[in-house]
Design a protein around this motif. Structure first.
Motif, PDB file in Angstrom:
ATOM      1  N   VAL A  91      -4.148  50.232   8.101  1.00 35.23           N
ATOM      2  CA  VAL A  91      -4.580  49.751   9.171  1.00 35.23           C
ATOM      3  C   VAL A  91      -5.492  50.844   9.861  1.00 35.23           C
ATOM      4  O   VAL A  91      -5.130  52.108   9.933  1.00 35.23           O
ATOM      5  CB  VAL A  91      -3.414  49.533  10.091  1.00 35.23           C
ATOM      6  CG1 VAL A  91      -3.870  49.067  11.457  1.00 35.23           C
ATOM      7  CG2 VAL A  91      -2.451  48.452   9.652  1.00 35.23           C
ATOM      8  N   VAL A  92      -6.525  50.563  10.548  1.00 35.88           N
ATOM      9  CA  VAL A  92      -7.567  51.521  11.169  1.00 35.88           C
ATOM     10  C   VAL A  92      -8.070  50.915  12.581  1.00 35.88           C
ATOM     11  O   VAL A  92      -8.064  49.795  12.934  1.00 35.88           O
ATOM     12  CB  VAL A  92      -8.908  51.633  10.335  1.00 35.88           C
ATOM     13  CG1 VAL A  92      -9.733  52.684  11.060  1.00 35.88           C
ATOM     14  CG2 VAL A  92      -8.571  51.896   8.892  1.00 35.88           C
ATOM     15  N   SER A  93      -7.870  51.963  13.442  1.00 34.08           N
ATOM     16  CA  SER A  93      -7.896  51.646  15.068  1.00 34.08           C
ATOM     17  C   SER A  93      -8.956  52.470  15.742  1.00 34.08           C
ATOM     18  O   SER A  93      -8.893  53.795  15.535  1.00 34.08           O
ATOM     19  CB  SER A  93      -6.793  51.517  15.730  1.00 34.08           C
ATOM     20  OG  SER A  93      -7.094  51.440  17.146  1.00 34.08           O
ATOM     21  N   HIS A 115     -16.740  41.346   5.165  1.00 35.98           N
ATOM     22  CA  HIS A 115     -16.637  40.676   6.604  1.00 35.98           C
ATOM     23  C   HIS A 115     -15.929  39.534   6.949  1.00 35.98           C
ATOM     24  O   HIS A 115     -16.266  38.614   7.509  1.00 35.98           O
ATOM     25  CB  HIS A 115     -18.555  40.497   6.753  1.00 35.98           C
ATOM     26  CG  HIS A 115     -19.364  41.702   6.935  1.00 35.98           C
ATOM     27  ND1 HIS A 115     -19.284  42.546   8.068  1.00 35.98           N
ATOM     28  CD2 HIS A 115     -20.013  42.260   5.873  1.00 35.98           C
ATOM     29  CE1 HIS A 115     -20.187  43.478   7.888  1.00 35.98           C
ATOM     30  NE2 HIS A 115     -20.508  43.254   6.586  1.00 35.98           N
ATOM     31  N   ASP A 116     -14.653  39.450   6.337  1.00 42.67           N
ATOM     32  CA  ASP A 116     -13.686  38.615   6.445  1.00 42.67           C
ATOM     33  C   ASP A 116     -13.045  38.674   7.779  1.00 42.67           C
ATOM     34  O   ASP A 116     -12.396  39.769   8.211  1.00 42.67           O
ATOM     35  CB  ASP A 116     -12.896  38.792   5.430  1.00 42.67           C
ATOM     36  CG  ASP A 116     -11.764  37.646   5.380  1.00 42.67           C
ATOM     37  OD1 ASP A 116     -11.630  36.860   6.477  1.00 42.67           O
ATOM     38  OD2 ASP A 116     -11.054  37.238   4.112  1.00 42.67           O
ATOM     39  N   PRO A 117     -13.262  37.918   8.729  1.00 44.80           N
ATOM     40  CA  PRO A 117     -12.746  38.051   9.962  1.00 44.80           C
ATOM     41  C   PRO A 117     -11.158  38.114  10.006  1.00 44.80           C
ATOM     42  O   PRO A 117     -10.705  38.718  11.143  1.00 44.80           O
ATOM     43  CB  PRO A 117     -13.028  36.621  10.785  1.00 44.80           C
ATOM     44  CG  PRO A 117     -13.395  35.475   9.703  1.00 44.80           C
ATOM     45  CD  PRO A 117     -13.860  36.411   8.525  1.00 44.80           C
ATOM     46  N   GLN A 118     -10.476  37.769   8.907  1.00 44.00           N
ATOM     47  CA  GLN A 118      -8.778  37.954   8.900  1.00 44.00           C
ATOM     48  C   GLN A 118      -8.647  39.527   8.645  1.00 44.00           C
ATOM     49  O   GLN A 118      -7.548  39.729   8.954  1.00 44.00           O
ATOM     50  CB  GLN A 118      -8.463  37.185   7.980  1.00 44.00           C
ATOM     51  CG  GLN A 118      -8.379  35.568   7.806  1.00 44.00           C
ATOM     52  CD  GLN A 118      -7.882  34.794   6.676  1.00 44.00           C
ATOM     53  OE1 GLN A 118      -6.530  34.659   6.646  1.00 44.00           O
ATOM     54  NE2 GLN A 118      -8.734  34.233   5.972  1.00 44.00           N
ATOM     55  N   LEU A 119      -9.706  40.233   8.315  1.00 39.41           N
ATOM     56  CA  LEU A 119      -9.347  41.753   8.271  1.00 39.41           C
ATOM     57  C   LEU A 119      -9.650  42.381   9.319  1.00 39.41           C
ATOM     58  O   LEU A 119      -9.746  43.734   9.487  1.00 39.41           O
ATOM     59  CB  LEU A 119     -10.092  42.177   6.974  1.00 39.41           C
ATOM     60  CG  LEU A 119     -10.102  41.570   5.459  1.00 39.41           C
ATOM     61  CD1 LEU A 119     -10.716  42.007   4.685  1.00 39.41           C
ATOM     62  CD2 LEU A 119      -8.365  41.672   5.241  1.00 39.41           C
ATOM     63  N   GLY A 126     -11.797  43.414  18.059  1.00 48.17           N
ATOM     64  CA  GLY A 126     -13.190  43.979  17.362  1.00 48.17           C
ATOM     65  C   GLY A 126     -12.610  45.604  17.226  1.00 48.17           C
ATOM     66  O   GLY A 126     -13.834  46.286  16.746  1.00 48.17           O
ATOM     67  N   HIS A 127     -11.724  46.176  17.465  1.00 45.78           N
ATOM     68  CA  HIS A 127     -11.487  47.560  17.412  1.00 45.78           C
ATOM     69  C   HIS A 127     -10.698  48.114  16.424  1.00 45.78           C
ATOM     70  O   HIS A 127     -10.278  49.259  16.386  1.00 45.78           O
ATOM     71  CB  HIS A 127     -11.246  48.203  18.872  1.00 45.78           C
ATOM     72  CG  HIS A 127     -12.099  48.151  19.916  1.00 45.78           C
ATOM     73  ND1 HIS A 127     -13.112  49.346  20.053  1.00 45.78           N
ATOM     74  CD2 HIS A 127     -12.708  47.354  20.726  1.00 45.78           C
ATOM     75  CE1 HIS A 127     -14.060  48.968  20.970  1.00 45.78           C
ATOM     76  NE2 HIS A 127     -13.637  48.070  21.454  1.00 45.78           N
ATOM     77  N   GLN A 128      -9.939  47.128  15.721  1.00 45.76           N
ATOM     78  CA  GLN A 128      -8.896  47.245  14.647  1.00 45.76           C
ATOM     79  C   GLN A 128      -9.197  46.615  13.519  1.00 45.76           C
ATOM     80  O   GLN A 128      -9.833  45.436  13.636  1.00 45.76           O
ATOM     81  CB  GLN A 128      -7.628  46.901  15.059  1.00 45.76           C
ATOM     82  CG  GLN A 128      -6.990  47.762  16.165  1.00 45.76           C
ATOM     83  CD  GLN A 128      -7.277  47.246  17.538  1.00 45.76           C
ATOM     84  OE1 GLN A 128      -7.374  46.329  17.870  1.00 45.76           O
ATOM     85  NE2 GLN A 128      -7.327  48.295  18.332  1.00 45.76           N
ATOM     86  N   MET A 129      -9.213  47.151  12.412  1.00 43.33           N
ATOM     87  CA  MET A 129      -9.414  46.437  11.164  1.00 43.33           C
ATOM     88  C   MET A 129      -8.360  46.959  10.120  1.00 43.33           C
ATOM     89  O   MET A 129      -7.721  47.906  10.362  1.00 43.33           O
ATOM     90  CB  MET A 129     -10.922  46.650  10.392  1.00 43.33           C
ATOM     91  CG  MET A 129     -11.036  48.126   9.923  1.00 43.33           C
ATOM     92  SD  MET A 129     -12.514  48.471   8.876  1.00 43.33           S
ATOM     93  CE  MET A 129     -13.810  48.315  10.133  1.00 43.33           C
ATOM     94  N   ILE A 160      -5.349  55.831  11.897  1.00 35.15           N
ATOM     95  CA  ILE A 160      -5.279  55.426  10.583  1.00 35.15           C
ATOM     96  C   ILE A 160      -3.838  55.361  10.053  1.00 35.15           C
ATOM     97  O   ILE A 160      -3.298  56.540  10.142  1.00 35.15           O
ATOM     98  CB  ILE A 160      -6.293  55.830   9.418  1.00 35.15           C
ATOM     99  CG1 ILE A 160      -6.476  55.132   8.072  1.00 35.15           C
ATOM    100  CG2 ILE A 160      -6.117  57.416   9.350  1.00 35.15           C
ATOM    101  CD1 ILE A 160      -7.353  55.643   7.238  1.00 35.15           C
ATOM    102  N   ALA A 161      -3.331  54.369   9.347  1.00 35.35           N
ATOM    103  CA  ALA A 161      -1.601  54.404   8.890  1.00 35.35           C
ATOM    104  C   ALA A 161      -1.834  53.526   7.642  1.00 35.35           C
ATOM    105  O   ALA A 161      -2.605  52.526   7.568  1.00 35.35           O
ATOM    106  CB  ALA A 161      -0.844  53.727   9.902  1.00 35.35           C
ATOM    107  N   VAL A 162      -0.742  53.818   6.952  1.00 35.28           N
ATOM    108  CA  VAL A 162      -0.633  52.897   5.560  1.00 35.28           C
ATOM    109  C   VAL A 162       0.808  52.600   5.647  1.00 35.28           C
ATOM    110  O   VAL A 162       1.788  53.141   5.965  1.00 35.28           O
ATOM    111  CB  VAL A 162      -0.777  53.907   4.442  1.00 35.28           C
ATOM    112  CG1 VAL A 162      -0.341  53.300   3.070  1.00 35.28           C
ATOM    113  CG2 VAL A 162      -1.841  54.467   4.397  1.00 35.28           C
ATOM    114  N   THR A 163       0.803  50.952   5.571  1.00 30.11           N
ATOM    115  CA  THR A 163       2.061  50.236   5.731  1.00 30.11           C
ATOM    116  C   THR A 163       2.052  49.190   4.674  1.00 30.11           C
ATOM    117  O   THR A 163       1.495  49.374   3.586  1.00 30.11           O
ATOM    118  CB  THR A 163       2.043  49.631   7.112  1.00 30.11           C
ATOM    119  OG1 THR A 163       3.571  48.942   7.233  1.00 30.11           O
ATOM    120  CG2 THR A 163       0.905  48.517   7.460  1.00 30.11           C
TER     121      THR A 163
END
Length: 229
Positions: free
Chosen positions: A75-77, A115-119, A124-127, A168-171
Motif C-alpha cells: 500500500v502506497v500513499s 492503470h486498473d482503477p481497482q488498484l 487518487g493519492h493511494q495505490m 508505504i506498507a506491506v500487508t
C-alpha cells in the motif's frame, strides 16, 4: 503412593550422578530448542484438512493459473502526488520491476503498468500493488514476508525523495499471519524475562535466603526451558 515416592527418592539419592548428568543433558537440549522457538512459531496451515473450503482453495491453486490467491499487498500513499503523476507512475513501475525479480515473487499487479482503477483509491493519492508469491504453502509464504519488506526499504527511500511524507506498507494475509506469530513469540520471551527477576525476589522473601529460594527458582526455570524445547 507415598511408598512409591519413597522408593523413587531412595533410587535417586543412591544414583545422584546419573540423574544430574541426565538433567543437564535435558536442560541443554531445552535451552537449544527454546532458542529456536521464535522460528518454530512461524508457519501453520491454511484451512482445515478435509473441509470444503480447503478443497476449494486446493482447486483454485491447481486448476486455475491465478498467482494472487494469497497475495501480499503493498500500500502506497502520497499527499503530494496523484497516482497518475508521471513521477509517481515511474516509481510504481520501477518498484514492480524490482519485486518481480525476486525468486519469492511470481507476479506483481501494479497501477503503473495496468492503470486498473481497482488498484487506486478514489481520491487518487493511494495505490496498491498485489504481490503474488511463488510459494503455495503457508510457512514458505510467511518466510517470504521479511524478504519482500527488505526489498521495499530502498524503494521507500526513493519514494520519500519525491514526497518526504509518503507512506508505504506491506500487508495481506501472509504478512498479517507473520506479524501475529512473530509478536506472539517475542511477547512470550519478553514476558518471561520480566517475570523471572520478580519471581526470584518473591521466593527470596518467602524462603528468607537466596540459597533456599534458588532451588524452586532453578527448577521452575529448567521446567520452562524443557517445555519450550
Amino acid at each position: 503412593m507415598s511408598f512409591a515416592f519413597h522408593r523413587l527418592g531412595l533410587f535417586v539419592s543412591t544414583h545422584p550422578r546419573r540423574f544430574l548428568i541426565g538433567w543437564a543433558i535435558v536442560i541443554a537440549l531445552g535451552v537449544w530448542g527454546g532458542g529456536r522457538f521464535p522460528d518454530a512459531a512461524q508457519g501453520g496451515t491454511a484451512g482445515l484438512y478435509g473441509s470444503q473450503s480447503k478443497a476449494v482453495s486446493d482447486a483454485l491453486r491447481t486448476e486455475f493459473n491465478n498467482p494472487f490467491l494469497d497475495p501480499l499487498v503493498v500500500v502506497v500513499s502520497s499527499s503530494k502526488y496523484s497516482v497518475d503523476d508521471s513521477n509517481f507512475l515511474a516509481w510504481n513501475r520501477e518498484a514492480a520491476r524490482v519485486l518481480r525479480q525476486m525468486p519469492e515473487v511470481k507476479q506483481v499487479a501494479a497501477y503503473g503498468d495496468m492503470h486498473d482503477p481497482q488498484l487506486r483509491a478514489p481520491d487518487g493519492h493511494q495505490m496498491m500493488m498485489l504481490v503474488g508469491l511463488s510459494a503455495t504453502d503457508v510457512p514458505a509464504q510467511q518466510r517470504a514476508v521479511p524478504k519482500v519488506r527488505t526489498a521495499i526499504i530502498p524503494l521507500r527511500s526513493q519514494l520519500r525523495q519525491l514526497d518526504p511524507r509518503a507512506v508505504i506498507a506491506v500487508t495481506g494475509d501472509p504478512a498479517v499471519s507473520y506479524d501475529i506469530n512473530t509478536s506472539s513469540a517475542e511477547g512470550g520471551d519478553h514476558a518471561e524475562k520480566r517475570a523471572l527477576p520478580l519471581t526470584l525476589a518473591i521466593l527470596v522473601l518467602a524462603f528468607g535466603t537466596l540459597i533456599a529460594a534458588g532451588l524452586p527458582f532453578l527448577m521452575g526455570l529448567a521446567t520452562t526451558m524443557v517445555s519450550l524445547g
